[in-house]
Design an enzyme around this catalytic site. Sequence first.
Site: not given
Length: 183
Positions: A37, A121
């Site tokens: 995720h 990120h």
Amino acid sequence: MRRLFVAIRPPEDIRALLLGRMGGIAGARWQRDDQLHLTVRFIGEVDRHTAQDIDAALAAVHHPAFEIALDGVDLFDRRGRPEALWAGVSPRAPLERLNNKVEQALLRVGLAPEKRAYLPHITLARLGASSGPVGDFVTAQGGLASQPFPASGFGLFESTLAPDGAVYTEIARYALDGPALSR
């Protein structure tokens, strides 16, 4: 208490691309498909009532849909010791704006502001003291890139710690305004 975070789940083909690049570092704890995720905002532990307030506040967030793409690999370290490998994304600006709107919504329900700077990120691996060297991996995968993919919504996730790694469960989903258009 519930341990919560706000995130965007990459589509299946992007997750497959990331999974195909993982490996080759002894002792690294690589993320599983269900763990991949892009965090928009980590919340932490809250009680049931606060979780309901968070859900209502996030439902009121309005932000246009957008596209992002994978863009490189890097690592987080603490005092020179690698702690995590991650894949970057670009452009960062729409994610930073979404993070800001989510942050403002969470402040309205009484959560403390996030003190760390936001760096969009996707975590690939967690590293411990016994993990092997990471330099070759970062060099080999540093050019990681993908075609743009849509970010048309985000979710509120619960993290449950387990012996073989955290289990992430999406407990609410929020649409971004309008479709993310392809270039």
